[in-house]
Scaffold this motif. Sequence first.
Motif, PDB file in Angstrom:
ATOM      1  N   ALA A 164       0.835  -1.203   0.000  1.00  0.00           N
ATOM      2  CA  ALA A 164       0.000   0.000   0.000  1.00  0.00           C
ATOM      3  C   ALA A 164       0.865   1.246   0.000  1.00  0.00           C
ATOM      4  N   GLU A 165       2.038   1.179   0.640  1.00  0.00           N
ATOM      5  CA  GLU A 165       2.985   2.294   0.667  1.00  0.00           C
ATOM      6  C   GLU A 165       4.370   1.752   0.336  1.00  0.00           C
ATOM      7  N   PRO A 166       4.650   1.565  -0.955  1.00  0.00           N
ATOM      8  CA  PRO A 166       5.939   0.992  -1.360  1.00  0.00           C
ATOM      9  C   PRO A 166       7.096   1.942  -1.102  1.00  0.00           C
ATOM     10  N   LEU A 167       8.305   1.412  -1.136  1.00  0.00           N
ATOM     11  CA  LEU A 167       9.486   2.262  -1.054  1.00  0.00           C
ATOM     12  C   LEU A 167       9.517   3.203  -2.259  1.00  0.00           C
ATOM     13  N   THR A 168      10.124   4.357  -2.067  1.00  0.00           N
ATOM     14  CA  THR A 168      10.312   5.283  -3.180  1.00  0.00           C
ATOM     15  C   THR A 168      11.140   4.599  -4.269  1.00  0.00           C
ATOM     16  N   LYS A 169      10.719   4.752  -5.516  1.00  0.00           N
ATOM     17  CA  LYS A 169      11.437   4.084  -6.601  1.00  0.00           C
ATOM     18  C   LYS A 169      12.796   4.741  -6.822  1.00  0.00           C
ATOM     19  N   ARG A 170      13.826   3.915  -6.884  1.00  0.00           N
ATOM     20  CA  ARG A 170      15.180   4.375  -7.204  1.00  0.00           C
ATOM     21  C   ARG A 170      16.021   3.168  -7.571  1.00  0.00           C
ATOM     22  N   LYS A 171      17.060   3.404  -8.306  1.00  0.00           N
ATOM     23  CA  LYS A 171      17.948   2.314  -8.692  1.00  0.00           C
ATOM     24  C   LYS A 171      18.803   1.906  -7.492  1.00  0.00           C
ATOM     25  N   PRO A 172      19.125   0.629  -7.404  1.00  0.00           N
ATOM     26  CA  PRO A 172      19.971   0.203  -6.280  1.00  0.00           C
ATOM     27  C   PRO A 172      21.389   0.741  -6.419  1.00  0.00           C
ATOM     28  N   ASP A 173      21.944   1.178  -5.295  1.00  0.00           N
ATOM     29  CA  ASP A 173      23.340   1.592  -5.260  1.00  0.00           C
ATOM     30  C   ASP A 173      24.269   0.411  -5.028  1.00  0.00           C
ATOM     31  N   ARG A 174      23.710  -0.636  -4.456  1.00  0.00           N
ATOM     32  CA  ARG A 174      24.537  -1.811  -4.149  1.00  0.00           C
ATOM     33  C   ARG A 174      23.663  -3.054  -4.211  1.00  0.00           C
TER      34      ARG A 174
ATOM     35  N   PRO B 100      31.054  -8.787   7.734  1.00  0.00           N
ATOM     36  CA  PRO B 100      29.683  -8.365   7.437  1.00  0.00           C
ATOM     37  C   PRO B 100      29.518  -8.007   5.963  1.00  0.00           C
ATOM     38  N   LEU B 101      28.261  -7.987   5.501  1.00  0.00           N
ATOM     39  CA  LEU B 101      27.970  -7.493   4.168  1.00  0.00           C
ATOM     40  C   LEU B 101      28.255  -5.991   4.124  1.00  0.00           C
ATOM     41  N   THR B 102      28.824  -5.545   3.031  1.00  0.00           N
ATOM     42  CA  THR B 102      29.212  -4.147   2.903  1.00  0.00           C
ATOM     43  C   THR B 102      28.009  -3.289   2.534  1.00  0.00           C
ATOM     44  N   VAL B 103      27.772  -2.240   3.308  1.00  0.00           N
ATOM     45  CA  VAL B 103      26.665  -1.307   3.088  1.00  0.00           C
ATOM     46  C   VAL B 103      27.153   0.084   3.485  1.00  0.00           C
ATOM     47  N   ALA B 104      26.647   1.119   2.802  1.00  0.00           N
ATOM     48  CA  ALA B 104      26.971   2.495   3.168  1.00  0.00           C
ATOM     49  C   ALA B 104      25.686   3.264   3.448  1.00  0.00           C
ATOM     50  N   LYS B 105      25.761   4.184   4.387  1.00  0.00           N
ATOM     51  CA  LYS B 105      24.593   4.972   4.770  1.00  0.00           C
ATOM     52  C   LYS B 105      24.014   5.710   3.567  1.00  0.00           C
ATOM     53  N   GLY B 106      22.696   5.671   3.453  1.00  0.00           N
ATOM     54  CA  GLY B 106      22.008   6.363   2.378  1.00  0.00           C
ATOM     55  C   GLY B 106      21.805   5.554   1.118  1.00  0.00           C
ATOM     56  N   GLU B 107      22.390   4.393   1.035  1.00  0.00           N
ATOM     57  CA  GLU B 107      22.266   3.581  -0.171  1.00  0.00           C
ATOM     58  C   GLU B 107      20.917   2.879  -0.252  1.00  0.00           C
ATOM     59  N   ARG B 108      20.456   2.642  -1.459  1.00  0.00           N
ATOM     60  CA  ARG B 108      19.393   1.661  -1.710  1.00  0.00           C
ATOM     61  C   ARG B 108      20.114   0.332  -1.989  1.00  0.00           C
ATOM     62  N   VAL B 109      19.808  -0.645  -1.181  1.00  0.00           N
ATOM     63  CA  VAL B 109      20.488  -1.939  -1.243  1.00  0.00           C
ATOM     64  C   VAL B 109      19.503  -3.009  -1.696  1.00  0.00           C
ATOM     65  N   GLU B 110      19.942  -3.876  -2.583  1.00  0.00           N
ATOM     66  CA  GLU B 110      19.156  -5.040  -2.953  1.00  0.00           C
ATOM     67  C   GLU B 110      19.914  -6.307  -2.567  1.00  0.00           C
ATOM     68  N   LEU B 111      19.191  -7.235  -1.949  1.00  0.00           N
ATOM     69  CA  LEU B 111      19.734  -8.556  -1.621  1.00  0.00           C
ATOM     70  C   LEU B 111      19.061  -9.570  -2.529  1.00  0.00           C
ATOM     71  N   VAL B 112      19.858 -10.267  -3.317  1.00  0.00           N
ATOM     72  CA  VAL B 112      19.353 -11.296  -4.230  1.00  0.00           C
ATOM     73  C   VAL B 112      19.481 -12.636  -3.515  1.00  0.00           C
ATOM     74  N   LEU B 113      18.346 -13.154  -3.030  1.00  0.00           N
ATOM     75  CA  LEU B 113      18.330 -14.367  -2.218  1.00  0.00           C
ATOM     76  C   LEU B 113      18.028 -15.560  -3.114  1.00  0.00           C
ATOM     77  N   LYS B 114      18.947 -16.491  -3.172  1.00  0.00           N
ATOM     78  CA  LYS B 114      18.773 -17.701  -3.978  1.00  0.00           C
ATOM     79  C   LYS B 114      18.882 -18.912  -3.062  1.00  0.00           C
ATOM     80  N   ASN B 115      17.811 -19.684  -2.985  1.00  0.00           N
ATOM     81  CA  ASN B 115      17.776 -20.844  -2.099  1.00  0.00           C
ATOM     82  C   ASN B 115      18.333 -22.056  -2.830  1.00  0.00           C
TER      83      ASN B 115
END
Length: 490
Positions: free
Chosen positions: A363-373, A401-416
């Motif tokens: 109902a309230e999705p994240l703001t659309k933006r391209k992933p930074d990481r 740990p997984l590398t992340v930076a403040k302010g980034e849009r991050v995508e995790l590609v989960l493959k089982n």
Amino acid sequence: MTVMLSRRSVLLSTFATCITSPHRFWAQPASGAPASDAGPVTILRVQRRSIEVNGKSASVLGIRQPNGAQGLITEVGKHFRVRVVNDLDEPTLIHWHGLTPPWQQDGVPGVSGTPISPGASAEYNFPLRFGGTFWMHSHQGLQEQLLLAAPLIIRDRSDRSNQQEVVVMLADFSFTPPEEIYEQLRNRNRTLGVTPATPGMESKSEKSIMAGTAKGSASAGPDLNDVKYDAFLANDRTLADPETIRVAPGETILLRVINSSAMSAYHIDLGALRGELIAVDGFRVHPVAGRRFPIAVAQRLDILIRVPRRPAAYPVLAILEGERRQTGVILIAGQAQVTRVPEVAPIPSPALTLDLERRLRAAEPLTKRKPDRIHEVDLTGNMNGYVWSINGVPWSKDTPPLTVAKGERVELVLKNKTLMPHPMHLHGHEFQVVEIDGKRFSGPVRDTVLVTPGRRVVIAFDANNPGWWAFHCHLVYHQAAGMFATLRYI
């Protein structure tokens, strides 16, 4: 193999230490003496308690306010001001599942907090950014298996003050100590092709042990239900003595379902009632109508139900994934008679799929933006020897740990890449499901997503809450065996 078992024993201990209107209320509004302008402090006591399971007394754990209410209800916009008092004779630490506190208050031993010693207490104070159905549970060792969990309901402006709410908390229960269950899983029969025991036909010695062994190939189907439990509970009770809840004929109620089970997923079956799913994991979705909804471990469902005008008893059931065993509560409208509901469904339920997940829209999705990481996250391991990992590495305190930076849009590609489904939970952030098996869509906002065998699920989140955060499978024995990672950024 001796070395492997020893390493995993060390791994389990790492999680337990820090490196640096029902007739019983399951939650109620926060109360306590005012301590400052920020509002009152709610006292939550972690205690040992007794329940009755199928006529037999059981010693379990719980989180209660001084008046006996389990968990709490509060409101969005307020500060979460809580004092946790440890009345146990062992350390504990509570995680606020789905919330976004400062990372030092997240409650994960070895990552974000020091366990609370017996007799000691800890203070928590942070703003509540959003409302919904959440929960609290221990992240200390295997205490979660001992029912150390409770509801955490945050009301917001979408909740009607005159609407009845029914909270149903699901749990799997064993009389066998969790440490013994875990040891049995690690030492299980490693012969491929051994078939599971028939549900309901296991011997007493088998009830708390595993149901099945590793399959030889993906074509054999998914592995389900590692542990054979003695009972399945809804609000601490089985269908032999279910909780009965009075509802008004013709009214609409809000059903809040919390799956606090350690290892078990269910299909929520409304029977004669028809529901409208309006939120998952506390976040609203475009309504989906139905009578049956899947719920993985740690997930929550908010379902609106219109009670028919005629007097009747309406079971709301949770049927164990892949089996016939079930639990639930009974809604009673008017002067209806309650009849016994069997603890075994007529037919086995199917394995959970991602079919509903594909239909859900935020109902309230994240703001659309391209992933930074983008991080590729393979879910790895197998039942043979009970080894579970992320990207082939069982977690230890030395795992980067997984590398992340403040302010980034991050995508995790989960493959089982395993034969078991894994409910994956990210701490400190809400995320949105944005892809399943290559198809992009504006899926639900969640904190826990199920990844079924062989499937690819992509989640996106904003790195807006700096700290050191856990990301793990919420099956408690998989987490203990190494399917755990962290992300860290300042």
